[in-house]
Design an enzyme around this catalytic site. Sequence first.
Site, mmCIF file in Angstrom:
data_model
loop_
_atom_site.group_PDB
_atom_site.id
_atom_site.type_symbol
_atom_site.label_atom_id
_atom_site.label_comp_id
_atom_site.label_asym_id
_atom_site.label_seq_id
_atom_site.Cartn_x
_atom_site.Cartn_y
_atom_site.Cartn_z
ATOM 1 N N THR A 94 0.848 -1.186 0.000
ATOM 2 C CA THR A 94 0.000 0.000 0.000
ATOM 3 C C THR A 94 0.888 1.242 0.000
ATOM 4 O OG1 THR A 94 -1.764 1.186 1.176
ATOM 5 C CG2 THR A 94 -0.199 -0.035 2.519
ATOM 6 N N HIS A 110 2.455 -11.568 14.298
ATOM 7 C CA HIS A 110 3.490 -12.116 15.170
ATOM 8 C C HIS A 110 3.216 -13.574 15.538
ATOM 9 C CE1 HIS A 110 7.048 -11.863 17.392
ATOM 10 N NE2 HIS A 110 6.682 -11.172 18.457
#
Length: 407
Positions: free
Chosen positions: A326, A378
């Site tokens: 993006t 994560h």
Amino acid sequence: MAIEQVVMPKGGESISEGTLNRWFKPDGAFVKADEPLFEMGTDKASQEVVAPVAGVVKHLVKEGETLPVGAAVAQIDTDAKAPAAGAAPAPAKPQAAAAAPAPKDGAIPSPAAARVLAEAGVSAADVKGTGPNGRILKEDAVAATTAKAPDANGRPPAEAKPAPAAPSAPPRAPGERVTREPMSKIRKTIANRLLDSQNTTATLTTFNEADMTAIQDLRAKYNDKFEKKFGVKLGFMSVFAKAAVEALKSFPLVNARIDGDQIVHQHFYDIGVAVSTEKGLMVPVIRDVDKLGFADIEKSIAAVAKKARDGKITYADLEGGTFTITNGGIFGSMMSTPILNPPQVAILGMHSIQKRAVVVNDQVVVRPMMYLALSYDHRLIDGREAVQFLVRIKDCVENPERILFEV
């Protein structure tokens, strides 16, 4: 009389309903098999639906109506013959008063605008579009329908006194301090998905910065020849897309996804490119970027971006994707923390290029710098891998020859 039913098609796995944005064929007209019949819109995209058979079409629903998948929208009389060559076409049956009349050439509304006009019974022919090639945007439709609405006392617009609000203020009744409007389907969907992303992933973001000197020099040296040969400009996005592929090859977990308690390794590189449109942010996917050259990537990005902004993006254009890029820099963003696009586990954020003083070989010099951000899940990716992945992208961007020679 043989009648063929035309139903609202299924646009994707999660699609349960669709909106008939506009008819391409008027009621009572003859339609050929595989000829566009109507435009279907959902919270994801819009697509043309073709006639399954040839015959005379009868509308069962009006423009702007939302129906469940599988509901009948039209009937086609397959016994009816096509009009003879040169013969005047039969006049179309009058539409119901609440339906929006067909627009004139050059006054084509976007899907969102078409729904607003249909609900208000306003003809697109009476609306001046401010979009590309005169296209009627949602704000044009809202302004037109507001102008035609009666005032608070029920007087028609010709008799209503103008509100004292400044020209730039949104339409509101005199004295109102707060106004409300319902969220559009696409905005509700975006909101829900962003919230789901935050609630279902363990998102962290790591940052770095890249010296854009080498890319800018590359563009300055070759862009004219590149554009002349391939018909498209050499942009930054193709370089970042190829850099992402090289980084994904070095750190394959970033290209994977989580399915329950399993890790799904994806041995292909379909890169999503975020595009801002009138309907909201969309992420069309460029397939097999590892097999494409810079020109092919630039052409593919330009093609899907145009389809997205013109309201012609299809479900196939948006499905899949293993990694997303993006670019908030086109709006002036200096730094941001991109939100993941599940089931993807990472997203790269590009930002604006600004000249800054940096130290190179113990000398303070001015260089065009860009902050890079990598948000990652994560649960699957450790901090060390995320940092090294972003460093790999930085190295490829600062040394474009590494991408060319895959070293």
